[in-house]
Scaffold this motif. Structure first.
Motif, PDB file in Angstrom:
ATOM      1  N   ARG A 138      39.571  37.551   8.726  1.00  0.00           N
ATOM      2  CA  ARG A 138      38.999  38.838   9.595  1.00  0.00           C
ATOM      3  C   ARG A 138      37.571  39.102   9.391  1.00  0.00           C
ATOM      4  O   ARG A 138      36.819  39.467  10.407  1.00  0.00           O
ATOM      5  N   GLU A 139      37.300  39.113   8.025  1.00  0.00           N
ATOM      6  CA  GLU A 139      36.066  39.526   7.591  1.00  0.00           C
ATOM      7  C   GLU A 139      35.050  38.475   7.365  1.00  0.00           C
ATOM      8  O   GLU A 139      33.822  38.672   7.022  1.00  0.00           O
ATOM      9  N   ALA A 140      35.566  37.103   7.374  1.00  0.00           N
ATOM     10  CA  ALA A 140      34.619  36.028   7.056  1.00  0.00           C
ATOM     11  C   ALA A 140      33.268  35.655   7.634  1.00  0.00           C
ATOM     12  O   ALA A 140      33.472  35.810   8.934  1.00  0.00           O
ATOM     13  N   SER A 141      32.421  35.346   7.129  1.00  0.00           N
ATOM     14  CA  SER A 141      31.170  35.177   7.822  1.00  0.00           C
ATOM     15  C   SER A 141      31.189  33.829   8.764  1.00  0.00           C
ATOM     16  O   SER A 141      30.527  33.869   9.698  1.00  0.00           O
ATOM     17  N   MET A 142      32.076  32.817   8.154  1.00  0.00           N
ATOM     18  CA  MET A 142      32.372  31.807   8.950  1.00  0.00           C
ATOM     19  C   MET A 142      33.123  32.224  10.506  1.00  0.00           C
ATOM     20  O   MET A 142      32.388  31.316  11.351  1.00  0.00           O
ATOM     21  N   ARG A 143      33.867  32.911  10.405  1.00  0.00           N
ATOM     22  CA  ARG A 143      34.538  33.537  11.599  1.00  0.00           C
ATOM     23  C   ARG A 143      33.675  33.999  12.465  1.00  0.00           C
ATOM     24  O   ARG A 143      33.665  33.605  13.768  1.00  0.00           O
ATOM     25  N   LYS A 144      32.791  35.075  11.830  1.00  0.00           N
ATOM     26  CA  LYS A 144      31.844  35.669  12.631  1.00  0.00           C
ATOM     27  C   LYS A 144      31.009  34.661  13.532  1.00  0.00           C
ATOM     28  O   LYS A 144      30.602  34.726  14.894  1.00  0.00           O
ATOM     29  N   TRP A 145      30.473  33.726  12.584  1.00  0.00           N
ATOM     30  CA  TRP A 145      29.600  32.524  13.371  1.00  0.00           C
ATOM     31  C   TRP A 145      30.106  31.761  14.307  1.00  0.00           C
ATOM     32  O   TRP A 145      29.739  31.425  15.548  1.00  0.00           O
ATOM     33  N   LEU A 146      31.511  31.203  14.088  1.00  0.00           N
ATOM     34  CA  LEU A 146      32.112  30.544  14.977  1.00  0.00           C
ATOM     35  C   LEU A 146      32.460  31.126  16.292  1.00  0.00           C
ATOM     36  O   LEU A 146      32.174  30.359  17.140  1.00  0.00           O
ATOM     37  N   ASN A 147      32.699  32.312  16.097  1.00  0.00           N
ATOM     38  CA  ASN A 147      33.065  33.034  17.434  1.00  0.00           C
ATOM     39  C   ASN A 147      31.694  33.700  17.996  1.00  0.00           C
ATOM     40  O   ASN A 147      31.929  34.623  19.085  1.00  0.00           O
TER      41      ASN A 147
END
Length: 219
Positions: free
Chosen positions: A69-78
């Motif tokens: 939920r807090e991952a930098s990779m998740r923020k970039w992918l979405n």
């Protein structure tokens, strides 16, 4: 290339999204078909797809947190990645479905609960459930979104990943030498391209031979 509906593909079959105007394409693999998922409903269901190759290498989270939920990779992918993907392949604006992702840790703890993504990566369970379509060793290491454990279990920095031989392990979330393979849920009625007989060749095959034409005239 030949155009087919996504739900006509068997599990494990590779397909392409193509942008003929800008001469771009991206390869995915059909992982699993579902009758329905997400908030929207489609009469033809949905398909879980994964990029056929690593998009890049990078840390799960630059700060070393294994909570997706807090991952930098998740923020970039979405964020930036999704924006570019929709720009290059506009048909995904209607076809890509936002779904709930299970963040149960590998040791069974559910502290992280769930999150909602449009772009994600496989969970460890999804990888295990579909292991039969990943029999060829990937040759690279790639992240999964499943944490090894959670703070209540004494761990908040290790995330699961697939080793180059196809087995599973865990490593620090800040490690930048793990691959990233985007995962999407797409409406199964989406038209995609597969390698095979060209549409023009299909039309040629449907044309009668000179002998058939002569016989038709005679009749």
């Amino acid at each position: 290339m030949k155009k087919v509906k996504l739900n006509d593909l068997d599990r494990g079959v590779h397909f392409f999204l193509e942008n003929f105007i800008e001469d771009k394409k991206i390869e995915f693999v059909a992982v699993r078909h579902f009758p329905e998922c997400g908030e929207a409903r489609s009469p033809e269901g949905y398909t879980l797809v994964e990029a056929a190759e690593d998009l890049c290498q990078g840390p799960f989270d630059k700060g070393g947190c294994n909570d997706w939920r807090e991952a930098s990779m998740r923020k970039w992918l979405n964020g930036g990645y999704l924006d570019k993907l929709l720009e290059d392949f506009p048909e995904l604006k209607d076809a890509a479905v936002t779904v709930q992702r299970d963040l149960t840790a590998d040791d069974g703890l559910k502290d992280y609960g769930t999150c909602v993504d449009t772009v994600s990566m496989l969970t460890a369970d999804e990888y295990r459930e579909n292991r039969d379509i990943y029999m060829d060793p990937p040759g690279t290491w790639r992240w999964l979104i499943t944490p090894d454990s959670t703070p209540s279990g004494g761990g908040s920095s290790f995330a699961r990943y697939v080793i180059s031989d196809g087995s599973l392990s865990s490593h620090n979330a800040f490690n930048g030498y793990r691959g990233v393979r985007p995962v999407l849920y797409l409406k199964s009625c989406l038209l995609v391209s597969v390698e095979g007989v060209d549409e023009d060749k299909d039309e040629e095959l449907d044309k009668p031979t000179p002998e058939q034409q002569e016989m038709a005239l005679y009749e």
